[in-house]
Motif scaffolding. Structure first.
Motif, PDB file in Angstrom:
ATOM      1  N   THR A 158      -8.523   0.279   0.395  1.00 12.68           N
ATOM      2  CA  THR A 158      -7.972  -0.415   1.427  1.00 12.68           C
ATOM      3  C   THR A 158      -8.872  -0.222   2.803  1.00 12.68           C
ATOM      4  O   THR A 158      -9.371   0.605   3.041  1.00 12.68           O
ATOM      5  CB  THR A 158      -6.163  -0.018   1.851  1.00 12.68           C
ATOM      6  OG1 THR A 158      -6.124  -0.726   2.790  1.00 12.68           O
ATOM      7  CG2 THR A 158      -6.444   1.136   2.172  1.00 12.68           C
ATOM      8  N   LEU A 173       0.658  -1.156   0.006  1.00 10.38           N
ATOM      9  CA  LEU A 173      -0.083  -0.038   0.118  1.00 10.38           C
ATOM     10  C   LEU A 173       0.790   1.384  -0.130  1.00 10.38           C
ATOM     11  O   LEU A 173       0.285   2.331   0.070  1.00 10.38           O
ATOM     12  CB  LEU A 173      -0.872  -0.035   1.112  1.00 10.38           C
ATOM     13  CG  LEU A 173      -1.947  -1.113   1.251  1.00 10.38           C
ATOM     14  CD1 LEU A 173      -2.801  -1.012   2.411  1.00 10.38           C
ATOM     15  CD2 LEU A 173      -3.034  -0.872   0.139  1.00 10.38           C
ATOM     16  N   PHE A 201     -12.721  12.719  -2.522  1.00  8.96           N
ATOM     17  CA  PHE A 201     -11.272  12.328  -2.771  1.00  8.96           C
ATOM     18  C   PHE A 201     -10.741  11.892  -4.198  1.00  8.96           C
ATOM     19  O   PHE A 201      -9.650  12.215  -4.732  1.00  8.96           O
ATOM     20  CB  PHE A 201     -10.674  11.526  -1.659  1.00  8.96           C
ATOM     21  CG  PHE A 201     -10.768  12.046  -0.271  1.00  8.96           C
ATOM     22  CD1 PHE A 201     -11.086  13.308  -0.196  1.00  8.96           C
ATOM     23  CD2 PHE A 201     -10.290  11.223   0.791  1.00  8.96           C
ATOM     24  CE1 PHE A 201     -11.016  13.809   1.371  1.00  8.96           C
ATOM     25  CE2 PHE A 201     -10.525  11.427   1.899  1.00  8.96           C
ATOM     26  CZ  PHE A 201     -10.841  12.803   2.440  1.00  8.96           C
ATOM     27  N   TYR A 202     -11.989  11.356  -4.939  1.00 12.33           N
ATOM     28  CA  TYR A 202     -11.874  10.603  -5.966  1.00 12.33           C
ATOM     29  C   TYR A 202     -12.736  11.414  -7.256  1.00 12.33           C
ATOM     30  O   TYR A 202     -13.510  11.998  -6.934  1.00 12.33           O
ATOM     31  CB  TYR A 202     -12.245   9.261  -5.787  1.00 12.33           C
ATOM     32  CG  TYR A 202     -11.673   8.565  -4.605  1.00 12.33           C
ATOM     33  CD1 TYR A 202     -10.320   7.883  -4.769  1.00 12.33           C
ATOM     34  CD2 TYR A 202     -12.169   8.592  -3.521  1.00 12.33           C
ATOM     35  CE1 TYR A 202      -9.977   7.221  -3.638  1.00 12.33           C
ATOM     36  CE2 TYR A 202     -11.838   7.846  -2.486  1.00 12.33           C
ATOM     37  CZ  TYR A 202     -10.423   7.299  -2.718  1.00 12.33           C
ATOM     38  OH  TYR A 202     -10.112   6.652  -1.407  1.00 12.33           O
ATOM     39  N   PHE A 243      -6.346   8.679   5.643  1.00 12.30           N
ATOM     40  CA  PHE A 243      -6.066   9.559   4.804  1.00 12.30           C
ATOM     41  C   PHE A 243      -4.974   9.463   3.790  1.00 12.30           C
ATOM     42  O   PHE A 243      -4.932   9.793   2.605  1.00 12.30           O
ATOM     43  CB  PHE A 243      -6.004  11.111   5.246  1.00 12.30           C
ATOM     44  CG  PHE A 243      -7.079  11.799   5.940  1.00 12.30           C
ATOM     45  CD1 PHE A 243      -8.492  11.372   5.384  1.00 12.30           C
ATOM     46  CD2 PHE A 243      -7.471  12.836   6.938  1.00 12.30           C
ATOM     47  CE1 PHE A 243      -9.767  11.612   6.019  1.00 12.30           C
ATOM     48  CE2 PHE A 243      -8.421  13.183   7.236  1.00 12.30           C
ATOM     49  CZ  PHE A 243      -9.636  12.888   7.071  1.00 12.30           C
ATOM     50  N   ARG A 244      -4.001   8.918   4.435  1.00 16.20           N
ATOM     51  CA  ARG A 244      -2.772   8.755   3.839  1.00 16.20           C
ATOM     52  C   ARG A 244      -3.027   7.627   2.595  1.00 16.20           C
ATOM     53  O   ARG A 244      -2.099   7.678   1.472  1.00 16.20           O
ATOM     54  CB  ARG A 244      -1.371   8.120   4.323  1.00 16.20           C
ATOM     55  CG  ARG A 244      -0.443   9.267   4.766  1.00 16.20           C
ATOM     56  CD  ARG A 244       0.859   8.519   5.172  1.00 16.20           C
ATOM     57  NE  ARG A 244       1.413   7.867   4.165  1.00 16.20           N
ATOM     58  CZ  ARG A 244       2.593   7.280   4.033  1.00 16.20           C
ATOM     59  NH1 ARG A 244       3.216   7.043   5.112  1.00 16.20           N
ATOM     60  NH2 ARG A 244       3.162   7.015   3.030  1.00 16.20           N
ATOM     61  N   VAL A 245      -3.704   6.835   2.692  1.00 15.76           N
ATOM     62  CA  VAL A 245      -4.199   5.612   1.479  1.00 15.76           C
ATOM     63  C   VAL A 245      -5.200   6.093   0.804  1.00 15.76           C
ATOM     64  O   VAL A 245      -6.135   5.232   0.294  1.00 15.76           O
ATOM     65  CB  VAL A 245      -4.474   4.394   2.098  1.00 15.76           C
ATOM     66  CG1 VAL A 245      -3.108   3.924   2.651  1.00 15.76           C
ATOM     67  CG2 VAL A 245      -5.118   4.235   3.324  1.00 15.76           C
ATOM     68  N   THR A 246      -5.503   7.407   0.415  1.00 16.43           N
ATOM     69  CA  THR A 246      -6.409   8.027  -0.344  1.00 16.43           C
ATOM     70  C   THR A 246      -5.708   8.881  -1.344  1.00 16.43           C
ATOM     71  O   THR A 246      -4.263   9.214  -0.948  1.00 16.43           O
ATOM     72  CB  THR A 246      -7.494   8.637   0.199  1.00 16.43           C
ATOM     73  OG1 THR A 246      -6.909   9.940   0.726  1.00 16.43           O
ATOM     74  CG2 THR A 246      -8.136   8.193   1.472  1.00 16.43           C
ATOM     75  N   SER A 257       0.458   9.408  -5.558  1.00 14.84           N
ATOM     76  CA  SER A 257      -0.546   9.000  -4.761  1.00 14.84           C
ATOM     77  C   SER A 257      -1.938   9.088  -5.388  1.00 14.84           C
ATOM     78  O   SER A 257      -2.805   8.416  -5.152  1.00 14.84           O
ATOM     79  CB  SER A 257      -0.522   9.765  -3.500  1.00 14.84           C
ATOM     80  OG  SER A 257      -0.613  10.984  -3.596  1.00 14.84           O
ATOM     81  N   PHE A 265     -15.077  11.060   1.944  1.00 17.52           N
ATOM     82  CA  PHE A 265     -14.096  10.172   1.085  1.00 17.52           C
ATOM     83  C   PHE A 265     -14.505  10.291  -0.413  1.00 17.52           C
ATOM     84  O   PHE A 265     -13.373  10.201  -1.159  1.00 17.52           O
ATOM     85  CB  PHE A 265     -14.266   8.719   1.597  1.00 17.52           C
ATOM     86  CG  PHE A 265     -13.258   8.665   2.684  1.00 17.52           C
ATOM     87  CD1 PHE A 265     -13.377   9.285   4.245  1.00 17.52           C
ATOM     88  CD2 PHE A 265     -11.996   7.923   2.803  1.00 17.52           C
ATOM     89  CE1 PHE A 265     -12.914   9.214   5.306  1.00 17.52           C
ATOM     90  CE2 PHE A 265     -11.132   8.001   3.808  1.00 17.52           C
ATOM     91  CZ  PHE A 265     -11.631   8.445   5.189  1.00 17.52           C
ATOM     92  N   LEU A 269       2.682   2.068   2.247  1.00 13.71           N
ATOM     93  CA  LEU A 269       2.891   2.767   3.874  1.00 13.71           C
ATOM     94  C   LEU A 269       4.210   2.498   4.350  1.00 13.71           C
ATOM     95  O   LEU A 269       4.578   3.209   5.216  1.00 13.71           O
ATOM     96  CB  LEU A 269       1.947   2.293   4.696  1.00 13.71           C
ATOM     97  CG  LEU A 269       0.358   2.832   4.315  1.00 13.71           C
ATOM     98  CD1 LEU A 269      -0.723   1.886   5.385  1.00 13.71           C
ATOM     99  CD2 LEU A 269       0.235   4.170   4.639  1.00 13.71           C
ATOM    100  N   TYR A 294      -3.640   5.568  -5.631  1.00 13.28           N
ATOM    101  CA  TYR A 294      -4.932   5.232  -4.502  1.00 13.28           C
ATOM    102  C   TYR A 294      -6.216   5.479  -5.264  1.00 13.28           C
ATOM    103  O   TYR A 294      -7.134   4.992  -4.584  1.00 13.28           O
ATOM    104  CB  TYR A 294      -4.819   6.121  -3.097  1.00 13.28           C
ATOM    105  CG  TYR A 294      -3.585   5.982  -2.304  1.00 13.28           C
ATOM    106  CD1 TYR A 294      -3.590   4.542  -1.941  1.00 13.28           C
ATOM    107  CD2 TYR A 294      -2.632   6.944  -2.135  1.00 13.28           C
ATOM    108  CE1 TYR A 294      -2.264   4.443  -1.068  1.00 13.28           C
ATOM    109  CE2 TYR A 294      -1.485   6.582  -1.498  1.00 13.28           C
ATOM    110  CZ  TYR A 294      -1.527   5.273  -0.931  1.00 13.28           C
ATOM    111  OH  TYR A 294      -0.461   4.977  -0.109  1.00 13.28           O
TER     112      TYR A 294
END
Lengths: 313, 244
Positions: free
Chosen positions: A82, A51, A105-106, B90-93, A73, A102, A53, A77
Motif C-alpha cells: 500500500t 487495510l 520486513f518481508y 510501519f503499521r501496514v507492513t 499482520s 522495507f 487501519l 501485509y
C-alpha cells in the motif's frame, strides 16, 4: 474467479458523521480497479478498512480471503502492498536505506534494483528523502508498496504532485504491475487517469457506491453521452435546438453553444442548423468522459482541482 | 530478527545524523567532563571525602546522558514519527508494534553504552579509575537506562506533536540536569535543595550510578523509586500509545 477485495454492507461512522454507508463491491483478481468520488465521499475510509487501519462498524471486509481485523499482520501485509495518503519517511534517510529497510520486513522481495530503475529512482539511491521532489517521493512510496511483490496493491492518490508526463509514465508502469499478476486498487480524483487505466471503477458519493462498471459502460449509460460545441451568430435562435427530440439540452457556455445528447446528437444538431440556414464556426463533437459521469451522479459536488488532494474522509 | 536488526541499524544511523540528538547525547557530557575537569581537576582536595571531583562527577555525566536520551531524543523521535505518518506506514507492513518500540529502546541503550565508553576513555585524562566492580557498574547502567527510557516512552505516547515533545522535554531535562546532581555535585547544595531534589527521578539515577561506580554498592531506595517510575511509565505508555 476469486475476488481480491470485497466489501459487504460496509459501514463506518465517526461520531455523527457517516463516512461509509452500506458499501458493497467486489474487486476481481487481476483487475485495475478505480475508486473515485468527490472529497469526503468515503474512499479513503473504505480503503483504510480494507487495510486493517480502521475497524468497520458493520459489514464484512475480505482481502485475498482474509479478514483484515482477524488475520495476523504477518500473513496479511506480506500479500498486500500500500501507498497511503499523508505518510512520510525520516528526512535524512536515503532512498537506498529506505528500500533495504522495507525489504527486511518481508521474507521474500522483488528485485529492488529493477523496481528503482522502472520507477525512475535509480540515480537517486543516495539522495535523502527530504531532498526528493514531490513526484519522486510519491514514486518511492509506490516502490515501497511493491517491494515484496504483493498480490494486491492499494494506491491512494498516487498521481497527486506528479506532472502530466510523470502521470503518463505511472499509467504505463501500473499496467506492467497488473501484467505481473498484481491486482491494483487505485483511489484517485483524476478522472482521465481512472478512465484510461481502470478496468472498472466504483463511483462513491456520500459514503455510498452510486455507480460501478467499466468506465466506457458508465459513459454509455449517460442520457447525454455526446456533446457538440459550436459558435453561432449572436442572434441565433436556440429554441429549435431545444425542442428537437434527439437533443437533451442546449446551453450557452462562454459564448459557445453546447448541446448534449445521445448517439444521434451530431446529426440532429447539423439538421437544425441547416434548417435555420446557419453555418456554424468551430463545430466539434466529443464523447462524454468519466468526468461527465462523475458530475452527473454527484450533482451538487464540484470536481476537486488537481491542487487540492482528497481530504481524509 | 532481520527486520529488528535492519531497523535498529537504520535508526542508529538516523540518530547520528540528527545534530541536536548527537550533541546532547555524545557531545554535551564530554563537554562537561572537560570543562569541570579543567576547573576542578581531580586532586584529593577537589571534593569531600577521598574521591576526586572528576571521579565523583563521572557517574553524573552518565546520568545526564540517560536524561538526554529519555527526555529529549526518544520522545521527540516517537512524536515526530507519529506526526509525519512514519509509524502509520510501519503499521501496514508485517512489522510487529513491539519490534518498532523495541528498536527505539535498543538504539537508545546502544547510544548510552557508546556515550559511557567515550566518557570512560576521556576520563583517563584525569586519571579517573574504572569502577571497582565493572559488573555492578554495568548492571547499574542498564537498569537505570532501561527504567528511565520508560519515561521517554511515556512522554512519546502523551505528546501530541513533535513540537510539544521538544518543549516539554526541554522543560523537564534542564531542571533535572542542574538539580539532580548530574551536572553540579550535590555537596555544593544547601540541605533543603538536596532533599527537594529527591522529587526528580534523575536524582535517583545519579545516586544509584554514583553508589555503584564509586562504592560498589547497590542503592536499594533509588532502585525502588526507579523501578516504580519505570513500571508505571510503561503501563501508562502502553495504554496511551497511538500509532497515528
Amino acid at each position: 474467479m476469486s475476488s481480491a477485495l470485497s466489501f459487504q454492507s460496509l459501514r463506518k461512522t465517526y461520531g455523527a458523521t457517516v463516512a461509509v454507508d452500506d458499501l458493497s463491491l467486489t474487486v476481481e483478481e487481476g483487475e485495475i480497479f478505480g475508486l473515485i468520488g468527490p472529497n469526503g465521499a468515503g474512499k479513503t475510509t473504505a480503503v483504510e478498512c480494507a487495510l486493517g487501519l480502521r475497524q468497520p462498524d458493520a459489514g464484512t471486509v475480505r482481502v485475498l480471503g482474509m479478514d483484515p481485523q482477524e488475520a495476523s499482520s504477518q500473513a496479511f501485509y506480506q500479500r498486500v502492498g500500500t501507498q497511503l495518503q499523508e505518510s512520510a519517511l525520516p528526512d535524512r534517510i536515503t532512498v537506498r536505506e529506505t528500500i533495504n529497510l522495507f525489504a527486511s520486513f518481508y521474507p521474500s522481495t522483488a528485485d529492488s534494483e529493477a523496481l528503482l530503475d522502472r520507477w525512475g529512482l535509480a540515480d537517486k539511491q543516495h539522495a535523502s528523502f527530504a531532498s526528493l521532489s514531490g513526484g519522486q517521493k510519491q514514486r518511492l512510496f509506490v516502490v515501497l508498496a511493491l517491494v515484496h511483490d504483493p498480490d494486491l496493491v492499494v494506491l491512494d492518490e498516487i498521481s497527486t504532485g506528479l506532472d502530466p508526463d510523470a502521470r503518463h509514465q505511472v499509467r504505463n508502469r501500473l499496467r506492467e504491475v497488473r501484467a505481473n499478476g498484481t491486482t491494483v486498487v487505485l483511489v484517485t480524483h483524476f478522472m482521465d487517469e481512472a478512465q484510461a487505466l481502470c478496468d472498472r471503477v466504483a463511483l462513491m458519493n456520500q459514503g455510498r457506491c452510486v455507480a460501478l462498471d467499466a468506465p466506457s459502460a458508465l459513459i454509455d449509460e449517460l442520457d447525454a453521452s455526446y456533446r457538440v460545441w459550436f459558435d453561432a451568430p449572436s442572434d441565433f435562435d436556440l429554441d429549435p435546438l431545444r425542442t428537437a427530440d434527439d437533443i437533451q439540452s442546449v446551453e450557452l457556455v462562454d459564448g459557445h453553444v453546447q448541446a448534449r445528447g445521445g448517439d444521434d446528437l451530431l446529426t440532429a444538431v447539423v439538421h437544425r442548423l441547416a434548417d435555420a440556414n446557419v453555418s456554424p464556426n468551430d463545430l466539434h463533437a466529443e464523447r462524454a468522459t468519466l468526468e461527465d459521469v462523475f458530475l452527473t451522479l454527484t450533482d451538487d459536488s464540484q470536481l476537486p482541482t488537481s491542487s487540492s488532494p482528497d481530504l481524509r474522509d | 530478527m532481520k527486520a529488528f536488526l535492519t531497523l535498529t541499524w537504520t535508526e542508529s544511523k538516523l540518530f547520528l545524523r540528527e545534530p541536536a540528538a548527537t550533541f546532547f547525547t555524545l557531545g554535551f557530557p564530554l563537554l562537561l567532563l572537560f570543562a569541570f575537569g579543567t576547573i576542578f581537576g581531580n586532586g584529593p582536595a577537589s571534593a569531600p571525602g577521598n574521591v576526586g571531583y572528576t571521579t565523583r562527577a563521572l557517574p553524573g555525566y552518565v546520568a545526564l546522558t540517560i536524561g538526554a536520551l529519555s527526555l529529549l531524543s526518544l520522545p521527540i523521535t516517537l512524536a515526530t514519527q507519529r506526526d509525519q505518518g512514519i509509524l502509520r506506514r510501519f503499521r501496514v507492513t508485517p512489522l510487529r508494534p513491539t519490534t518498532v518500540l523495541g528498536t527505539q529502546a535498543a538504539v537508545n541503550l546502544f547510544m548510552l553504552v557508546v556515550s559511557t565508553v567515550l566518557l570512560l576513555v576521556a576520563a583517563l585524562t584525569y586519571d579517573v579509575p574504572l569502577p571497582s566492580s565493572v559488573l555492578l557498574a554495568t548492571g547499574a547502567l542498564l537498569f537505570t537506562g532501561t527504567a528511565f527510557l520508560s519515561l521517554g516512552f511515556l512522554l512519546g505516547a502523551l505528546m501530541p506533536t513533535a513540537r510539544a515533545a521538544q518543549s516539554v522535554g526541554m522543560a523537564l531535562f534542564f531542571p533535572m540536569l542542574f538539580l539532580s546532581g548530574a551536572a553540579i555535585p550535590q555537596f555544593l547544595f544547601p540541605d533543603w535543595l538536596t532533599t527537594a531534589s529527591l522529587a526528580l527521578p534523575l536524582t535517583h539515577v545519579t545516586r544509584l550510578l554514583q553508589d555503584a561506580w564509586l562504592h560498589g554498592q547497590w542503592n536499594g531506595t533509588a532502585a525502588l523509586v526507579l523501578a516504580g517510575t519505570g513500571l508505571t511509565s510503561t503501563v501508562v505508555a502502553a495504554w496511551a500509545f497511538q500509532w497515528s
